[in-house]
Structure formats: C-alpha cells, structure tokens
Design an enzyme around this catalytic site. Structure first.
Site, PDB file in Angstrom:
ATOM      1  CB  CYS A  61      -0.927  -0.003   1.194  1.00 46.10           C
ATOM      2  SG  CYS A  61      -1.834  -1.550   1.353  1.00 46.10           S
TER       3      CYS A  61
ATOM      4  CG  HIS B  94      -3.140   2.784   2.157  1.00 40.93           C
ATOM      5  ND1 HIS B  94      -3.807   2.409   1.006  1.00 40.93           N
ATOM      6  CD2 HIS B  94      -3.240   1.734   3.015  1.00 40.93           C
ATOM      7  CE1 HIS B  94      -4.278   1.185   1.163  1.00 40.93           C
ATOM      8  NE2 HIS B  94      -3.947   0.758   2.373  1.00 40.93           N
TER       9      HIS B  94
ATOM     10  CG  ASN C  67      -6.878  -1.547   1.643  1.00 40.65           C
ATOM     11  OD1 ASN C  67      -6.181  -1.155   0.710  1.00 40.65           O
ATOM     12  ND2 ASN C  67      -6.376  -1.973   2.784  1.00 40.65           N
TER      13      ASN C  67
END
Ligand code: UT7
Length: 322
Positions: A113, A249, A279
């Site tokens: 990420c 993120h 996500n």
C-alpha cells in the site's frame, strides 16, 4: 531541466460493483458493521479473466484521454503492485507492450500500500539524476484475487483498482522532499501467503491469501502516519496547517479519523477512496487524488501530502504542488 513535475493523472476500476450486502450472504457480518467499523460502502472486483495489467492499461488510457499525453517518449514505467497477473513478465512490461512505448524501460516495484508513493519518489530520483525525462508511475492491485472470502476480519475490506500518473522533467518541479522507511520487524502482521511456509520463523497459511493482524496494523498506522505527517511537513519547510489536502493510503476510514484526531488535521481536508472503492492497496492514493482533482476540490497550486503505508510494514510519502 531536472526538476520533477507530476503533470497528469488517471484511474480505472473494474465494472463489477460489490455492495456490503454481498458479504452478508457469505459470512456472519452486516452492512452496519462494515460501514461503522471501516467506512466502506462499495468496492469493485475484477472478473475471473480480468487482471491487474488490464486495470493498469485502462488507468493510463484514462490519463491519456483527459490530459492529451503523448506516450511515445515515455522512458520509464514503474508499476507498484503486490498482485501481478504473474510474477514474470512484470506488469510494467505488459503496459509497455500493450500501449506501445518502445523507448520505455519497465519494472515493477513491490511495497504494497506504500508502493505508489515509493514509485513517485523513485521517478523523482530518476529525473533528478538526469537519466530519465518522462516516467509513468502506476499503482495497481487486484486484492480480490488473494482474498480469503471466509475470513470476515479481512474479506470485506478489499477492492481492485489502478491509478496512473505522469512525472516529467521540467524547469519548475512540483514534488517536494520525501520520506521512505519501513518496520520490517512487523512483516508478519500483514502478508500474502502461499510463496513460503514461514516468515520470521512463524508458520504461514499455505493458500495464496492476504492475512492480517488488523488491530496491530491499525495501531501502527495511526502512530506512524501521524508522526510522519509532521516529519514530512517539516522536511518541506511547512506546518501541517499549510497543507491543503492530505491523501493517506485508504485502509479504513477510522484509521484516517484517528490520524486526524492525533494531529489536529481537519478531516474536511482529507481525500480518501475507502468509502466508494474499499482498500485498493497501491491504487488507493492515486484514485483519491484523481477524484479530488476531477471534483474540483484540488485546485492548481494546492499543496497535497501523499502518505502510503502498509505491508512490509513500509511507508513513504511526499508533498506535491498540483
Ligand atoms: O492496507 C493496510 C492493511 N490493512 C489495514 O490497515 C487494516 C487495519 N485494521 C482494520 O482496518 C481493522 O482492525 C479491521 C477493520 C480489520 C477490524 O476492525 P476492528 O474495529 O479492529 O475490529 P476488531 O478486530 O476489534 O473486532 C471487533 C469485533 C470482533 O468480535 P468480538 O471478538 O468482539 O466478539 C470481531 O470478531 O468485530 C468482529 N468482526 C466482525 N463482525 C462483523 C470482525 N470482522 C467482522 C465483520 N463483521 N466483517
């Protein structure tokens, strides 16, 4: 002309939209739990025959259409992903071939990420060194391909997507000082299994799925990102109240709220992609930035802090002036 300028952006997600009620048919969960504990309302999943490389290509095509970018003289392609279609050839080589960029070098970078932010830092470095003039950075993941749909603590979180930016040599750059670091000792808290049997001597699940200690990663993220926001602002000679937009993120809306609580940074100045896309790992920052620009929130001259964090555990960030 060896300043680096982020000049164009695009994104792509698959067509298949997955709403929270889908998970109610699979596991013991509710739309109410998912929304209240994560902020997520929807995410997009690839079909069985649709892969990370497809999303990479679509994100670049979106950027080309909107910014009239010429790809002929791109001289480097960096794709950040932990879910390549296959380990070799790289996604970057697939993009180079499918979009016909004969002059471009191509490789994948691997920082989960945090990977898109690492890619931006790398691109800036290549341009500062004078070895490259036009670098394509893509953050793309299809975490739905490595999701354990029987694990209710993780399966509801993940979506698929890609974001692409162009970083060019220019007289006036717009990418500031960066942070890049990692806490490798926390690697076992967030991993994709199926490649080795152990990590740090600890046994792993053997099927290829993403496994996380959600609570530990949550706490680490809040402490680390709050700390690094201050570090990043200071490195760039700014205070946090001089930052117009913060793009962390998007792992969980509650993580972002806790970071804002910790630093006093206003939630209204955050660009997130968690609510509509889940996500999306490497893609979450460019998707949030892209939509902030498209919606007119981000204006020319705005200072935007990007901060990626995740598997590794690694983190990286910088400040751009749009
Ligand atoms: O990209 C970076 C990588 N990942 C992250 O950054 C993830 C960070 N962590 C998180 O986002 C959160 O920790 C989660 C969303 C994974 C979990 O949220 P939480 O608020 O930390 O929940 P929890 O683990 O404390 O669980 C609370 C309760 C538990 O039940 P008991 O033990 O209190 O009875 C869980 O079993 O919620 C239960 N639970 C669920 N209930 C309904 C866990 N997942 C679910 C679910 N539906 N999907």
């Amino acid at each position: 002309m060896n300043q680096a300028r982020l000049s164009a952006i695009g994104m792509a997600v698959p067509e298949k939209k997955v709403v929270n009620s889908f998970y109610e048919t699979l596991i013991d969960t509710t739309d109410e739990w998912i929304q209240s504990r994560t902020g997520i309302k929807t995410r997009y999943h690839t079909e069985q025959d649709e892969f990370t490389s497809h999303l990479c290509v679509k994100a670049v095509q979106d950027m080309v259409e909107r910014y009239r970018v010429n790809l002929d003289d791109v001289d480097m392609i960096i794709v950040s992903t932990v879910t390549p279609d296959q380990p070799m050839p790289s996604m970057a080589c697939q993009v180079q071939h499918r979009l016909n960029m004969p002059r471009a070098g191509a490789f994948d970078a691997y920082a989960a990420c945090a990977g898109f932010s690492y890619g931006v830092v790398l691109a800036k470095g290549l341009i500062a060194a004078g070895t490259h003039q036009k670098v394509l950075v893509i953050g793309a993941d299809t975490l739905s391909k490595v999701t354990d749909f029987s694990d209710r603590t993780s399966c509801v979180l993940f979506g698929d997507g890609a974001g692409a930016v162009l970083i060019e040599a220019a007289d006036t750059g717009n990418i500031g000082d960066c942070v890049t670091a990692a806490n490798g000792e926390n690697g076992p808290d967030l991993y994709i299994s199926g490649f080795a049997e152990t990590i740090d001597g600890q046994p792993l699940k053997m099927n290829r799925t993403i496994v996380q200690n959600g609570k530990k990663v949550f706490k680490w993220a809040v402490i680390k990102v709050a700390e690094q926001m201050r570090v990043l602002a200071e490195k760039n000679g700014l205070t946090l109240d001089q930052i117009d937009w913060f793009v962390p993120h998007s792992a969980n809306l509650r993580i972002i709220e806790a970071i804002c609580n910790e630093t006093g940074f206003p939630m209204e100045k955050v660009l997130e992609s968690i609510v509509d896309y889940g996500n999306t790992s490497s893609a979450s920052i460019p998707i949030a930035l892209n939509n902030g620009i498209l919606s007119g929130k981000v204006k020319r001259g705005d200072k935007v802090m990007l901060l990626g964090f995740g598997g590794g555990l690694a983190y990286a960030g910088t400040i751009i002036v749009w």
